[in-house]
Design an enzyme around this catalytic site. Sequence first.
Site, PDB file in Angstrom:
ATOM      1  CB  ALA A 119      -8.102   7.987   4.742  1.00  0.00           C
ATOM      2  N   GLY A 120     -10.774   8.385   6.563  1.00  0.00           N
ATOM      3  CA  GLY A 120     -11.819   9.342   6.849  1.00  0.00           C
ATOM      4  C   GLY A 120     -13.113   8.750   7.378  1.00  0.00           C
ATOM      5  CE  LYS A 129      -3.177   2.772   2.563  1.00  0.00           C
ATOM      6  NZ  LYS A 129      -3.699   3.086   3.898  1.00  0.00           N
ATOM      7  N   GLY A 161      -7.687   9.325   9.870  1.00  0.00           N
ATOM      8  CA  GLY A 161      -7.978   9.421  11.300  1.00  0.00           C
ATOM      9  C   GLY A 161      -8.924  10.540  11.679  1.00  0.00           C
TER      10      GLY A 161
END
Lengths: 259, 57
Positions: free
Chosen positions: A183-184, A96, A157
């Site tokens: 993410a988020g 990743k 985060g």
Amino acid sequence: MAVEIGSLTLQSRLILGSGGASSHKVVLDALHASGAEVVTVALRRFRPGSNSSSLYQELADAGAIVLPNTAGAHTANEARTLAELGREALQTNRVKLEVVIDDRTLLPDPIELVEAAKDFVRAGFEVFAYTNDDPALARILADAGVAAVMPLGSPIGSGMGILNPANIALIVELLDLPVILDAGIGTASDAALAMELGVDGVLVASAITRATDPTKMARAISLAVQAGRDAWEAGRIARRPLAVPSSPLEGLPDFNLVG
Amino acid sequence: MELGGPATVPDLLAQIGAPSNGVAIAVNGEIISRSRWSETRVGDGDIVEVITAMQGG
């Protein structure tokens, strides 16, 4: 139904990020509760005297596919070093790719990201590229030969959910490549929305690992991913400004009837 | 840190209590592939990086 993402054939469309967990047990419990098959890990120096139990070994024993990331890299060169270490440590070509512009936003640096993506593909890596919610950048990454693009919903985060759903939907439409919302995510409904936009999978770390009850949140988000996927496949109705009656307008009785 | 004399990579990992799976080793800036661990000796003055999988993203 199984989904193919690069060389992976998965039953679960949820990828678990192990970051933010207070212990290895939290990660393993979340893995079991969610049914996720892939877990991301970071690469860092071993500290003598620290917990010597191997997170990698525990995840492998639990049957998980462990995906190393390049978190901590601010340049393409730094990312390549971490990728080589991940390939050697975990004996996998999958990586990743993360290259961030700064530690305050952790937003991907598009210039370094594209350079790293090209370099990684040349070096034989199977690249899962963490990227901005930018359809143009996603296309450039796709052309570079990555296996999947992983646009952010909002900063890592932050729990802010999906700030630009239209761009996520556009990335799905434009690319003939797996798209993983990364993410988020803050809670289950964010994951459902991501899947309703047509992404192939969702990566969740903090929303699970930092929840008050990580195991229960892992289950909730897993169910949301499944529900959102079903809704995408089922095909939602169009949005329109005025009502469309769901009861017939014909055949109404004489309203002067007395009861 | 001080080790008990020159050692191979697996000896070194055992001495510092590191797992052998999920670990990458670099000696003096060069990543040593797993197949070369037992023939690679580290000793006085060598700079060794031991990298392992940790919780992350």
